[in-house]
Design a protein around this motif. Structure first.
Motif, PDB file in Angstrom:
ATOM      1  N   UNK A  30      -2.487  10.186  -7.018  1.00 39.04           N
ATOM      2  CA  UNK A  30      -3.965  10.252  -6.772  1.00 39.04           C
ATOM      3  C   UNK A  30      -4.224   9.508  -5.182  1.00 39.04           C
ATOM      4  N   UNK A  31      -3.534   8.737  -4.902  1.00 43.23           N
ATOM      5  CA  UNK A  31      -3.784   8.130  -3.515  1.00 43.23           C
ATOM      6  C   UNK A  31      -2.770   8.514  -2.561  1.00 43.23           C
TER       7      UNK A  31
ATOM      8  N   UNK B 173       0.853  -1.303   0.093  1.00 46.26           N
ATOM      9  CA  UNK B 173       0.014   0.178  -0.125  1.00 46.26           C
ATOM     10  C   UNK B 173       0.845   1.372  -0.075  1.00 46.26           C
ATOM     11  N   UNK B 174       1.934   1.126   0.801  1.00 47.35           N
ATOM     12  CA  UNK B 174       3.078   2.247   0.832  1.00 47.35           C
ATOM     13  C   UNK B 174       3.635   2.445  -0.280  1.00 47.35           C
ATOM     14  N   UNK B 175       3.825   1.486  -1.094  1.00 48.48           N
ATOM     15  CA  UNK B 175       4.544   1.576  -2.454  1.00 48.48           C
ATOM     16  C   UNK B 175       3.729   2.091  -3.517  1.00 48.48           C
ATOM     17  N   UNK B 176       2.157   1.593  -3.447  1.00 45.13           N
ATOM     18  CA  UNK B 176       1.238   2.271  -4.413  1.00 45.13           C
ATOM     19  C   UNK B 176       1.052   3.826  -4.130  1.00 45.13           C
ATOM     20  N   UNK B 177       1.090   4.185  -2.777  1.00 42.57           N
ATOM     21  CA  UNK B 177       1.147   5.648  -2.551  1.00 42.57           C
ATOM     22  C   UNK B 177       2.167   6.527  -3.432  1.00 42.57           C
ATOM     23  N   UNK B 178       3.440   5.827  -3.351  1.00 41.18           N
ATOM     24  CA  UNK B 178       4.450   6.410  -4.430  1.00 41.18           C
ATOM     25  C   UNK B 178       4.283   6.374  -5.701  1.00 41.18           C
TER      26      UNK B 178
ATOM     27  N   UNK C  37      -4.255   7.498   7.536  1.00 36.95           N
ATOM     28  CA  UNK C  37      -5.767   7.305   7.775  1.00 36.95           C
ATOM     29  C   UNK C  37      -6.334   7.444   6.223  1.00 36.95           C
ATOM     30  N   UNK C  38      -6.831   6.359   5.824  1.00 38.38           N
ATOM     31  CA  UNK C  38      -7.540   6.342   4.440  1.00 38.38           C
ATOM     32  C   UNK C  38      -8.811   6.682   4.621  1.00 38.38           C
TER      33      UNK C  38
ATOM     34  N   UNK D 193     -11.834   3.307  -1.767  1.00 40.34           N
ATOM     35  CA  UNK D 193     -12.258   2.630  -2.979  1.00 40.34           C
ATOM     36  C   UNK D 193     -11.264   2.887  -4.066  1.00 40.34           C
ATOM     37  N   UNK D 194     -10.348   3.772  -3.993  1.00 34.63           N
ATOM     38  CA  UNK D 194      -9.226   3.739  -5.203  1.00 34.63           C
ATOM     39  C   UNK D 194      -8.431   2.358  -4.876  1.00 34.63           C
TER      40      UNK D 194
END
Length: 120
Positions: free
Chosen positions: A44-45, A35-40, A56-57, A63-64
């Protein structure tokens, strides 16, 4: 504070509640570091970050993440492909569950390829 009536069971969060990275990770079966990788990789995330970089999501973040997970894990997109979809602001395909027949066929093809090249 009095208990609120509703259909939520004990310990269930309201759908509009913020979720921690651990809760999102457990719900989707995706490791927190992913999830942290996807943030990088997906600007948009952007979950909220509080003291100690605690994430905090928001419901729209969750949903994203669900959509990204579905596109990568079930629909065969690459990270680059999902980035392009998000960049183009195209409507993202609806999340889907994997087609078990397709998964079985892909596993057989993979096994055949591994046998052909002599790998594990």
């Amino acid at each position: 504070m009095p208990a609120q009536s509703g259909t939520k069971g004990p310990g269930a969060k309201d759908p509009s509640a913020f979720r921690t990275i651990g809760e999102v990770s457990a719900e989707l079966g995706v490791a927190q570091h992913i999830l942290r990788y996807w943030e990088s990789r997906f600007p948009q995330l952007k979950p909220l970050q509080r003291a100690g970089n605690r994430r905090y999501y928001r419901p729209e973040d969750v949903e994203l993440v669900r959509r990204i997970h579905s596109l990568l894990s079930h629909q065969g997109y690459t990270v680059r492909g999902v980035q392009q979809l998000l960049k183009d602001k195209a409507p993202l395909p609806e999340p889907t569950e994997p087609d078990e027949d397709l998964v079985s066929a892909l596993k057989r093809v993979r096994a055949d390829l591994v046998d052909a090249i002599g790998g594990d």
